[in-house]
Design an enzyme around this catalytic site. Structure first.
Site, PDB file in Angstrom:
ATOM      1  N   GLU A  53      44.158  61.673  33.102  1.00 18.24           N
ATOM      2  CA  GLU A  53      42.720  61.815  33.267  1.00 18.24           C
ATOM      3  C   GLU A  53      42.296  61.348  34.648  1.00 18.24           C
ATOM      4  O   GLU A  53      42.926  60.470  35.233  1.00 18.24           O
ATOM      5  CB  GLU A  53      41.991  60.976  32.209  1.00 18.24           C
ATOM      6  CG  GLU A  53      42.231  61.513  30.803  1.00 18.24           C
ATOM      7  CD  GLU A  53      41.631  60.633  29.718  1.00 18.24           C
ATOM      8  OE1 GLU A  53      41.079  61.213  28.779  1.00 18.24           O
ATOM      9  OE2 GLU A  53      41.700  59.403  29.795  1.00 18.24           O
ATOM     10  N   CYS A  67      49.427  46.003  29.064  1.00 23.95           N
ATOM     11  CA  CYS A  67      48.358  45.010  28.919  1.00 23.95           C
ATOM     12  C   CYS A  67      47.640  45.276  27.593  1.00 23.95           C
ATOM     13  O   CYS A  67      47.196  46.408  27.347  1.00 23.95           O
ATOM     14  CB  CYS A  67      47.385  45.107  30.097  1.00 23.95           C
ATOM     15  SG  CYS A  67      48.185  44.844  31.696  1.00 23.95           S
ATOM     16  N   CYS A  87      44.183  47.157  27.285  1.00 27.73           N
ATOM     17  CA  CYS A  87      44.010  48.434  27.985  1.00 27.73           C
ATOM     18  C   CYS A  87      44.602  49.573  27.169  1.00 27.73           C
ATOM     19  O   CYS A  87      45.757  49.511  26.751  1.00 27.73           O
ATOM     20  CB  CYS A  87      44.692  48.363  29.358  1.00 27.73           C
ATOM     21  SG  CYS A  87      44.652  49.919  30.258  1.00 27.73           S
ATOM     22  N   SER A 114      44.668  49.655  43.183  1.00 25.96           N
ATOM     23  CA  SER A 114      44.539  48.550  42.239  1.00 25.96           C
ATOM     24  C   SER A 114      45.882  48.295  41.563  1.00 25.96           C
ATOM     25  O   SER A 114      46.513  49.222  41.067  1.00 25.96           O
ATOM     26  CB  SER A 114      43.483  48.912  41.187  1.00 25.96           C
ATOM     27  OG  SER A 114      43.335  47.867  40.259  1.00 25.96           O
ATOM     28  N   SER A 148      44.503  42.973  39.653  1.00 28.36           N
ATOM     29  CA  SER A 148      43.990  42.709  38.307  1.00 28.36           C
ATOM     30  C   SER A 148      44.529  41.368  37.835  1.00 28.36           C
ATOM     31  O   SER A 148      45.660  41.270  37.369  1.00 28.36           O
ATOM     32  CB  SER A 148      44.431  43.822  37.360  1.00 28.36           C
ATOM     33  OG  SER A 148      43.875  45.046  37.792  1.00 28.36           O
ATOM     34  N   LEU A 149      43.712  40.330  37.965  1.00 30.33           N
ATOM     35  CA  LEU A 149      44.210  38.980  37.654  1.00 30.33           C
ATOM     36  C   LEU A 149      43.920  38.614  36.189  1.00 30.33           C
ATOM     37  O   LEU A 149      44.819  38.268  35.443  1.00 30.33           O
ATOM     38  CB  LEU A 149      43.591  37.965  38.625  1.00 30.33           C
ATOM     39  CG  LEU A 149      44.381  36.678  38.781  1.00 30.33           C
ATOM     40  CD1 LEU A 149      45.765  36.929  39.374  1.00 30.33           C
ATOM     41  CD2 LEU A 149      43.622  35.663  39.643  1.00 30.33           C
ATOM     42  N   HIS A 150      42.681  38.630  35.819  1.00 34.17           N
ATOM     43  CA  HIS A 150      42.242  38.438  34.420  1.00 34.17           C
ATOM     44  C   HIS A 150      42.428  37.039  33.850  1.00 34.17           C
ATOM     45  O   HIS A 150      41.909  36.751  32.767  1.00 34.17           O
ATOM     46  CB  HIS A 150      42.874  39.454  33.463  1.00 34.17           C
ATOM     47  CG  HIS A 150      42.678  40.872  33.867  1.00 34.17           C
ATOM     48  ND1 HIS A 150      41.454  41.378  34.227  1.00 34.17           N
ATOM     49  CD2 HIS A 150      43.568  41.909  34.017  1.00 34.17           C
ATOM     50  CE1 HIS A 150      41.598  42.663  34.552  1.00 34.17           C
ATOM     51  NE2 HIS A 150      42.861  42.996  34.442  1.00 34.17           N
ATOM     52  N   CYS A 161      36.989  51.621  32.725  1.00 30.13           N
ATOM     53  CA  CYS A 161      38.219  50.869  32.960  1.00 30.13           C
ATOM     54  C   CYS A 161      38.929  50.585  31.645  1.00 30.13           C
ATOM     55  O   CYS A 161      38.334  50.061  30.705  1.00 30.13           O
ATOM     56  CB  CYS A 161      37.921  49.526  33.605  1.00 30.13           C
ATOM     57  SG  CYS A 161      36.996  49.639  35.119  1.00 30.13           S
TER      58      CYS A 161
HETATM   59  N1  SAH Z   1      47.472  49.331  36.758  1.00 29.32           N
HETATM   60  C1  SAH Z   1      46.446  49.094  37.744  1.00 29.32           C
HETATM   61  C2  SAH Z   1      45.421  50.164  37.737  1.00 29.32           C
HETATM   62  C3  SAH Z   1      44.545  50.187  36.504  1.00 29.32           C
HETATM   63  S1  SAH Z   1      42.973  49.888  37.092  1.00 29.32           S
HETATM   64  C4  SAH Z   1      45.848  47.715  37.538  1.00 29.32           C
HETATM   65  O1  SAH Z   1      46.234  47.055  36.578  1.00 29.32           O
HETATM   66  O2  SAH Z   1      45.070  47.262  38.370  1.00 29.32           O
HETATM   67  C5  SAH Z   1      42.044  49.612  35.807  1.00 29.32           C
HETATM   68  C6  SAH Z   1      41.345  48.277  35.881  1.00 29.32           C
HETATM   69  O3  SAH Z   1      40.664  48.148  34.641  1.00 29.32           O
HETATM   70  C7  SAH Z   1      42.319  47.111  35.950  1.00 29.32           C
HETATM   71  O4  SAH Z   1      41.755  46.018  36.621  1.00 29.32           O
HETATM   72  C8  SAH Z   1      42.495  46.789  34.497  1.00 29.32           C
HETATM   73  O5  SAH Z   1      42.997  45.519  34.273  1.00 29.32           O
HETATM   74  C9  SAH Z   1      41.081  46.956  33.997  1.00 29.32           C
HETATM   75  N2  SAH Z   1      40.999  47.158  32.557  1.00 29.32           N
HETATM   76  C10 SAH Z   1      41.971  47.573  31.722  1.00 29.32           C
HETATM   77  N3  SAH Z   1      41.523  47.628  30.467  1.00 29.32           N
HETATM   78  C11 SAH Z   1      40.231  47.241  30.497  1.00 29.32           C
HETATM   79  C12 SAH Z   1      39.216  47.108  29.509  1.00 29.32           C
HETATM   80  N4  SAH Z   1      39.460  47.376  28.240  1.00 29.32           N
HETATM   81  N5  SAH Z   1      38.000  46.694  29.923  1.00 29.32           N
HETATM   82  C13 SAH Z   1      37.749  46.430  31.211  1.00 29.32           C
HETATM   83  N6  SAH Z   1      38.660  46.557  32.191  1.00 29.32           N
HETATM   84  C14 SAH Z   1      39.891  46.937  31.837  1.00 29.32           C
END
Ligand code: SAH
Length: 379
Positions: A108, A132, A135, A217, A240-242, A363
């Site tokens: 997509e 993750c 996601c 990213s 993407s740290l989280h 995201c």
């Molecule tokens: N693999 C890369 C690219 C994905 S980008 C990465 O991890 O950065 C998508 C972004 O959305 C990333 O920061 C990811 O962590 C975040 N993301 C994933 N699932 C999400 C969700 N359910 N809600 C909000 N952000 C999310």
């Protein structure tokens, strides 16, 4: 479906997508055109059709003898992306497209039009191996890497739709690209780096976008960040740290067990030092999981430890719902408190306006297969 914590670092071997002009650097295009029995300058004409006019339709190539058009198109412009479905929201200014690739894999891309810019969010892999748990893409596992041209063609397709005035708001141009669709771009490093080159090379060699307006990213693949640092591409890096602590990040971002927080943040800081580009730290706000005020303090501490000053910018993303996940977005007061703590510590922070939630285009919501009718899934 991968089991929790399982990582897929090497993409499954699959048949390669057919070669396309956008897979080739300018010199390789000339060689390819000569091999097909044409003069080298024809390569630049083809590049102009594709990168300047967004055309891969040989009937419009009036600068080519009609008898050669079909053969050149067949050799250098195979159909890579077949649209399966477009879904829109925000009065047509957000549009998610589901594409079928040559081998049936689904990906997509999302186009987001704002008053001052148009951003295209592209996929770099069919699925993702990073698993993750919050996601949707990660939950589906990794099907395969995408080719350079499969990545670039998502942008060219969006550009074409804008040229034709098919997107609400009238004709326009793509200004920004984010590698935030399906996949982990740095796990598909070579195709990603070549795609970035196509995006930023001046027309007609490439699309002529500004390198600053391209954001890659990553989940935090430290060797990939180092390669990008030394690549000279100079794009914007988002990490993407989280979570600021390894104990929690191990569970939210399983690759943390290989590349822990300290190493990821150090690699991100090195990116800033070498490129001068401020790094963006992405942090999905998950209620009662990673949104405590003390974690904001810890995040500020971890970032300051890597280096002083505004080398970094924190982007908080309200968690978007995904099927089967027990998590939800933070309460507003917790989000506000988190922002305040970071600001007090001098860390620049914004809360991302997440577009496309209603169409599962935000995201973490891209999961391709959800979109299909059962019948289509069989084909
Ligand atoms: N693999 C890369 C690219 C994905 S980008 C990465 O991890 O950065 C998508 C972004 O959305 C990333 O920061 C990811 O962590 C975040 N993301 C994933 N699932 C999400 C969700 N359910 N809600 C909000 N952000 C999310």
């Amino acid at each position: 479906m991968p089991v929790p914590g399982e990582l897929t670092l090497v993409a499954p071997r699959r048949a390669k997508p057919p070669r396309h002009l956008a897979d080739l650097a300018p010199a390789e295009r000339r060689a390819a055109v000569e091999e097909l029995g044409h003069k080298g300058f024809r390569a630049a004409q083809l590049s102009t059709h594709y990168f300047t006019h967004h055309s891969d339709d040989p009937t419009t190539w009036t600068d080519f003898p009609a008898k050669h058009r079909e053969a050149l198109a067949a050799a250098l412009f195979p159909r890579l992306l077949t649209p399966v479905r477009d879904i829109e929201c925000d009065a047509g200014t957000t549009r998610k497209t589901l594409w079928r690739l040559f081998d049936g894999a689904l990906v997509e891309s999302v186009l987001m039009r704002y008053p001052d810019r148009v951003t295209v969010c592209v996929s770099s892999q069919a699925g993702c191996g990073m698993n993750c748990p919050f996601c949707a893409t990660g939950q589906a596992g990794l099907t395969r890497n995408m080719s350079t041209a499969e990545i670039v063609d998502q942008v060219v397709a969006a550009s074409r739709a804008l040229d034709r005035g098919e997107v609400a708001g009238g004709p326009g141009r793509v200004s920004n690209i984010v590698f935030m669709g399906m996949g982990e771009p740095l796990a598909n490093y070579n195709a990603t780096a070549a795609a970035v080159a196509r995006l930023i090379d001046p027309t007609p060699d490439g699309l002529g976008l500004s390198r600053r307006s391209v954001t890659v990213s990553t989940v935090g693949l430290v060797p990939g960040i180092a390669k990008l640092t030394n690549s000279g591409l100079g794009v914007t890096l988002a990490v993407s740290l989280h979570a600021p602590d390894d104990e929690l990040r191990d569970t939210l971002v399983p690759i943390n067990t290989r590349y822990p927080v300290g190493e990821v943040v150090a690699a991100a800081h090195e990116y800033f030092v070498k490129t001068g580009r401020r790094v963006s730290i992405e942090y999905a706000m998950i209620r009662d999981i990673n949104d405590q005020a003390w974690r904001a303090d810890e995040l500020a501490r971890v970032l300051a430890f890597a280096g002083p000053g505004a080398w970094v910018h924190v982007n908080l993303i309200p968690l978007n719902p995904t099927p089967g996940s027990q998590w939800t977005a933070s309460r507003s007061r917790d989000e506000k408190a988190f922002v305040r703590r970071l600001e007090t510590a001098g860390v620049p922070v914004t809360v991302r306006d997440t577009r496309g939630r209603e169409i599962d285009g935000a995201c973490g919501q891209l999961a391709a297969a959800d979109l299909l009718d059962p019948e289509e899934q069989l084909s």
